[in-house]
Each structure stands twice: as structure tokens, then as C-alpha cells.
Design an enzyme around this catalytic site. Sequence first.
Site, PDB file in Angstrom:
ATOM      1  N   ASP A  80      -0.917   5.476  -1.434  1.00 26.74           N
ATOM      2  CA  ASP A  80      -1.397   6.796  -1.833  1.00 26.74           C
ATOM      3  C   ASP A  80      -0.555   7.841  -1.103  1.00 26.74           C
ATOM      4  OD1 ASP A  80      -3.428   6.605  -3.747  1.00 26.74           O
ATOM      5  OD2 ASP A  80      -4.933   6.054  -2.242  1.00 26.74           O
TER       6      ASP A  80
ATOM      7  N   TYR B  42       1.868  -0.404  -2.982  1.00 29.81           N
ATOM      8  CA  TYR B  42       1.186   0.770  -3.495  1.00 29.81           C
ATOM      9  C   TYR B  42       0.745   1.641  -2.331  1.00 29.81           C
ATOM     10  CZ  TYR B  42      -1.655   4.174  -5.695  1.00 29.81           C
ATOM     11  OH  TYR B  42      -2.134   5.401  -6.093  1.00 29.81           O
TER      12      TYR B  42
ATOM     13  N   ARG C  11     -12.441  -3.093  -3.755  1.00 31.83           N
ATOM     14  CA  ARG C  11     -12.797  -1.757  -3.301  1.00 31.83           C
ATOM     15  C   ARG C  11     -13.453  -0.915  -4.387  1.00 31.83           C
ATOM     16  NH1 ARG C  11      -7.291   0.141  -1.210  1.00 31.83           N
ATOM     17  NH2 ARG C  11      -6.766  -1.140  -2.998  1.00 31.83           N
TER      18      ARG C  11
ATOM     19  N   ARG D  25      -6.754   6.212 -20.398  1.00 34.33           N
ATOM     20  CA  ARG D  25      -7.472   7.458 -20.128  1.00 34.33           C
ATOM     21  C   ARG D  25      -6.783   8.634 -20.792  1.00 34.33           C
ATOM     22  NH1 ARG D  25      -6.412   8.188 -13.519  1.00 34.33           N
ATOM     23  NH2 ARG D  25      -4.182   7.755 -13.600  1.00 34.33           N
TER      24      ARG D  25
ATOM     25  N   ARG E 220     -22.057   3.110  -5.543  1.00 36.42           N
ATOM     26  CA  ARG E 220     -22.910   3.900  -4.647  1.00 36.42           C
ATOM     27  C   ARG E 220     -24.327   3.938  -5.149  1.00 36.42           C
ATOM     28  NH1 ARG E 220     -19.153   8.325  -5.137  1.00 36.42           N
ATOM     29  NH2 ARG E 220     -17.509   7.881  -3.643  1.00 36.42           N
TER      30      ARG E 220
ATOM     31  N   GLU F 133      -2.633   7.929 -21.459  1.00 39.34           N
ATOM     32  CA  GLU F 133      -1.920   7.006 -20.571  1.00 39.34           C
ATOM     33  C   GLU F 133      -2.018   5.592 -21.136  1.00 39.34           C
ATOM     34  OE1 GLU F 133      -2.666   8.103 -16.413  1.00 39.34           O
ATOM     35  OE2 GLU F 133      -2.687   5.959 -15.954  1.00 39.34           O
TER      36      GLU F 133
ATOM     37  N   ARG G  83       3.974  -3.172 -13.004  1.00 37.56           N
ATOM     38  CA  ARG G  83       3.250  -2.777 -14.193  1.00 37.56           C
ATOM     39  C   ARG G  83       3.721  -1.361 -14.489  1.00 37.56           C
ATOM     40  NH1 ARG G  83       1.312  -5.029 -18.438  1.00 37.56           N
ATOM     41  NH2 ARG G  83      -0.477  -3.932 -19.304  1.00 37.56           N
TER      42      ARG G  83
HETATM   43  P1  FAD Z   1       8.614   8.170  -5.258  1.00 35.04           P
HETATM   44  O1  FAD Z   1       7.794   9.383  -5.431  1.00 35.04           O
HETATM   45  O2  FAD Z   1       8.677   7.208  -6.384  1.00 35.04           O
HETATM   46  O3  FAD Z   1      10.091   8.630  -4.886  1.00 35.04           O
HETATM   47  C1  FAD Z   1      11.211   7.781  -4.954  1.00 35.04           C
HETATM   48  C2  FAD Z   1      12.372   8.581  -5.516  1.00 35.04           C
HETATM   49  O4  FAD Z   1      13.596   7.854  -5.322  1.00 35.04           O
HETATM   50  C3  FAD Z   1      12.263   8.853  -7.001  1.00 35.04           C
HETATM   51  O5  FAD Z   1      12.313  10.247  -7.245  1.00 35.04           O
HETATM   52  C4  FAD Z   1      13.480   8.135  -7.584  1.00 35.04           C
HETATM   53  O6  FAD Z   1      14.065   8.828  -8.684  1.00 35.04           O
HETATM   54  C5  FAD Z   1      14.438   8.118  -6.412  1.00 35.04           C
HETATM   55  N1  FAD Z   1      15.437   7.058  -6.478  1.00 35.04           N
HETATM   56  C6  FAD Z   1      15.213   5.735  -6.622  1.00 35.04           C
HETATM   57  N2  FAD Z   1      16.385   5.068  -6.660  1.00 35.04           N
HETATM   58  C7  FAD Z   1      17.373   5.989  -6.523  1.00 35.04           C
HETATM   59  C8  FAD Z   1      18.800   5.915  -6.507  1.00 35.04           C
HETATM   60  N3  FAD Z   1      19.454   4.741  -6.638  1.00 35.04           N
HETATM   61  N4  FAD Z   1      19.508   7.056  -6.348  1.00 35.04           N
HETATM   62  C9  FAD Z   1      18.872   8.248  -6.246  1.00 35.04           C
HETATM   63  N5  FAD Z   1      17.526   8.368  -6.265  1.00 35.04           N
HETATM   64  C10 FAD Z   1      16.789   7.257  -6.407  1.00 35.04           C
HETATM   65  N6  FAD Z   1      -1.540   8.974  -4.741  1.00 35.04           N
HETATM   66  C11 FAD Z   1      -2.603   9.686  -4.322  1.00 35.04           C
HETATM   67  O7  FAD Z   1      -2.741   9.935  -3.126  1.00 35.04           O
HETATM   68  N7  FAD Z   1      -3.519  10.171  -5.215  1.00 35.04           N
HETATM   69  C12 FAD Z   1      -3.412   9.936  -6.545  1.00 35.04           C
HETATM   70  O8  FAD Z   1      -4.253  10.378  -7.319  1.00 35.04           O
HETATM   71  C13 FAD Z   1      -2.308   9.164  -7.012  1.00 35.04           C
HETATM   72  N8  FAD Z   1      -2.171   8.904  -8.323  1.00 35.04           N
HETATM   73  C14 FAD Z   1      -1.149   8.113  -8.741  1.00 35.04           C
HETATM   74  C15 FAD Z   1      -1.062   7.822 -10.100  1.00 35.04           C
HETATM   75  C16 FAD Z   1      -0.060   6.996 -10.559  1.00 35.04           C
HETATM   76  C17 FAD Z   1       0.033   6.670 -12.025  1.00 35.04           C
HETATM   77  C18 FAD Z   1       0.871   6.445  -9.639  1.00 35.04           C
HETATM   78  C19 FAD Z   1       1.957   5.498 -10.103  1.00 35.04           C
HETATM   79  C20 FAD Z   1       0.809   6.767  -8.299  1.00 35.04           C
HETATM   80  C21 FAD Z   1      -0.199   7.596  -7.826  1.00 35.04           C
HETATM   81  N9  FAD Z   1      -0.303   7.946  -6.474  1.00 35.04           N
HETATM   82  C22 FAD Z   1      -1.370   8.691  -6.056  1.00 35.04           C
HETATM   83  C23 FAD Z   1       0.695   7.474  -5.482  1.00 35.04           C
HETATM   84  C24 FAD Z   1       1.874   8.460  -5.239  1.00 35.04           C
HETATM   85  O9  FAD Z   1       2.549   8.659  -6.446  1.00 35.04           O
HETATM   86  C25 FAD Z   1       2.824   7.865  -4.183  1.00 35.04           C
HETATM   87  O10 FAD Z   1       2.150   7.746  -2.953  1.00 35.04           O
HETATM   88  C26 FAD Z   1       4.096   8.661  -3.904  1.00 35.04           C
HETATM   89  O11 FAD Z   1       4.685   9.131  -5.070  1.00 35.04           O
HETATM   90  C27 FAD Z   1       5.095   7.771  -3.186  1.00 35.04           C
HETATM   91  O12 FAD Z   1       6.246   8.494  -2.793  1.00 35.04           O
HETATM   92  P2  FAD Z   1       7.610   7.731  -2.538  1.00 35.04           P
HETATM   93  O13 FAD Z   1       8.523   8.679  -1.869  1.00 35.04           O
HETATM   94  O14 FAD Z   1       7.356   6.441  -1.864  1.00 35.04           O
HETATM   95  O15 FAD Z   1       8.145   7.312  -3.991  1.00 35.04           O
END
Ligand code: FAD
Length: 369
Positions: free
Chosen positions: A350, A348, A172, A280, A176, A300, A249
Site C-alpha cells: 500500500d 503488494y 484479512r 467495480r 465487523r 475495472e 494479475r
Molecule cells: P510504481 O508506482 O509502479 O512505480 C514504478 C515506476 O517505475 C513506474 O512509473 C514505471 O513506469 C517505472 N519503471 C519501471 N521500469 C522502468 C524502466 N525500465 N525505465 C524507466 N522507468 C521504469 N495503495 C493504497 O495505499 N491505497 C489504495 O487504495 C491503493 N489502491 C491500489 C489500486 C490498485 C489497482 C493497485 C494496483 C495498487 C493500489 N495501491 C493502493 C498500491 C499503490 O499503487 C502502490 O503502493 C504504489 O504505487 C507503489 O509505488 P512504487 O514506487 O513501488 O511503484
Amino acid sequence: KKKYDYLIVGSGLFGNVFAHQMNKNGFKCLVIDKRNHLGGNIYSEKTEGINVHKYGPHIFHTNDKSIWDFVNQFVEFNHFRYSPLANYKGELYNLPFNMHTFHQFWNVKTPQEAKAKIKDQIKDLNIIKPKNLEEQALSLVGKDIYEKLIKGYTEKQWGRDAKGLPSFIIKRLPVRYTYDNNYFNDKYQGIPIGGYNKLTEGLLENIDTQLNVDYFQNKEHFNELASKVVYTGKIDEFFNYKLGYLNYRSLRFESETLEQENYQGIAAINYTERNVPYTRIIEHKHFEYGQGPKTIITKEFPQEWDKNKEPYYPINDDKNISLYKKYKDLADQEEQIIFGGRLAEYKYYDMHQVIASALKKSNDILNNQ
Ligand code: FAD
């Protein structure tokens, strides 16, 4: 009757959106997180008046109007567009690869000239079906761009040689033939005005929360509190890693506050040389057009994951995918537990995708009542 209908383990977007929908429909929810803040990976910490994205920079983008309307109920978004630069040995190039980049590399001015140049660069390589990342990238952008902007960057990102990486990682890769530096194609883009924590606060309004509590430290107690559990932590951890560890990772962030107004003039610059250890530099204030006298930058660094580090990117190789499937079979047998989000689905996502997934999950449950 138990005090709560749902215990939500993890206050990321999945947990928070799910809790919001259930609460709105009269179900009582408790959201717990082991971290000392709400919001999961979208959390930002305010320092010197600047929202610092603690777990990596987050840019909201979606093509789905219903998701855009959903988040806009809680917070307005600014007009930020992600247009990072690449720095290779001090030379600057526009990203994603577009006519500006081609012009900078080869002084070509038209799409026809750019296409001819790329074709010329790969004519001797005889790539018919790319069998690894290197061949995939070469066939898309040619040798010059591959060597300066892709090879070193990707190798440090994944800690592996580009020839050993699967070609799908880069399928992906946005390329462009227009003069357009906007990284994402999506119709709706931006950063929440006032920061992502506003979105979190809006989602969790009138919902009970507890911080600094690990579900596994007190599982019996938490299970007693609610009729059902929504689990958004790591799926292998839920089953006590009994089939082995899923690999990730990881990243390490190094932030500094600088006594200057503007360090690099843009939110993100990728360092594409292999021997610069970071991938970056983020300058957070530019996500929100900050005007203050100081600035905060974050380098990072990609790193190997072990169980004491934050899991960031799932490794989608055969070994991990098949291990995940085994855990998924176990999860499907847990009737009182809903697994969702990036860690429980080893996927993964977003932000707009994880929101869509939590909305679907909660709506399916509400419609089946
Ligand atoms: P999380 O946000 O990880 O939430 C899970 C939570 O569960 C955490 O707070 C954790 O502490 C908690 N937890 C886990 N185990 C336990 C336990 N045993 N007891 C209590 N709590 C617990 N998306 C975009 O759309 N645009 C972007 O530009 C973008 N940039 C990114 C950059 C990076 C470096 C990364 C890694 C991701 C990026 N994302 C981006 C993706 C985005 O971060 C995710 O879509 C989103 O955070 C996922 O939410 P979630 O609820 O699945 O997980």
C-alpha cells in the site's frame, strides 16, 4: 565526479520519496520514468475538472502518524472514507461486511443475532481448519454472503475457482459486528486535496526528471550519469528474465465521460456477480466531493497478465515466490544498485507501506555515511 549521486529508475512513490530524502540531504538525484508522466501508479489525469485515477482508485490510509505527517508536508488531505457498496443482481449491500450488511441480508439487528445466524449457516459444513478460500470465507460470513458477495467477485478477480484459491487471500477480510461502513481501520485516511499529483510535485521539487525514457534502452548512458542506481522496475526484467517470468494479475480500465452530474452517488460499487465482466465501477468525482456538471466513470476488468500488459498484483504462489527468491539472490550481489518498491520486491505494497520502506532505505543510507 559524476553529475548525479543517484539515478532513480521509476518515478513511483518509492523512487520519489527516496529522491526527496536524498536531495534534502544534499545528494543530487535524477529520476527517470518510461511513462509520459511522473508519480507511477498514483498518477491521476485531470479531465473535465475531475482527477481520474489512471491506474485504479487510490485511497490513502495509515495508522502511522510519522507517515501521515510526512505526506501532509506536501499536500492536505480531505476527509474521504472508503465505504463501497456491493451490487448483486441489482440488490445493494454495504461493505465491508458489518452490521448494516447483516441487517440487509437477514433483518437481524444485534451482533448476537448476526453471530448466531452465521453460525447456523455453517453448522453443517464442518469446517475446522479452512483449506481454501471458499472454506475460509464461509467460516467468516456464512453461506448467503459468501454466495452473493464473495464467490463470483473473487473468482473473476483471480480468474480461478474459489476452491482452487489459497485461504490466506481472504484472511484479512474485514468483518465487523458494528454499524460501521468504513473499509479501513486506520486512524488517518483521505484523498489529497487537489489530487495525488500534488504529492508527486511536492516530493520532486528541485529534482531533475526525465520522462519517456526506458532505463534498458540506454543503460550504459544512464549508469554513466550517476554513482549509484535505485531501481524500482520489475526485478526479472532487470536480469533480462534469465530465470523466467514472474507472473502478475492485470487490470483493464474502461472510462467514459457522462453528461450527468451524478451517476451512482458513491465512489465505488463492486459488482459481485461472476458473469458481469467488471469487478467495480468507480465514479472519480466522489473522491473529492466534485460538483461539476459532468462525471467520469471507470469500469475495472481483471485480466490475465502477459509481458505487454501492466503488472498490477503479484501472484504469491509457491512457484512465483521461489522464482522471486532466486532473483533476489542475484540482486543482493549488485553492490551499486538499490532495489525497492512493489515491482523490484515483487510485493503488494500500500502507499503508506511503500513510503515507509523508501524512508527506511534512505535513512539507513544517510545514517551509514
Ligand atoms: P510504481 O508506482 O509502479 O512505480 C514504478 C515506476 O517505475 C513506474 O512509473 C514505471 O513506469 C517505472 N519503471 C519501471 N521500469 C522502468 C524502466 N525500465 N525505465 C524507466 N522507468 C521504469 N495503495 C493504497 O495505499 N491505497 C489504495 O487504495 C491503493 N489502491 C491500489 C489500486 C490498485 C489497482 C493497485 C494496483 C495498487 C493500489 N495501491 C493502493 C498500491 C499503490 O499503487 C502502490 O503502493 C504504489 O504505487 C507503489 O509505488 P512504487 O514506487 O513501488 O511503484
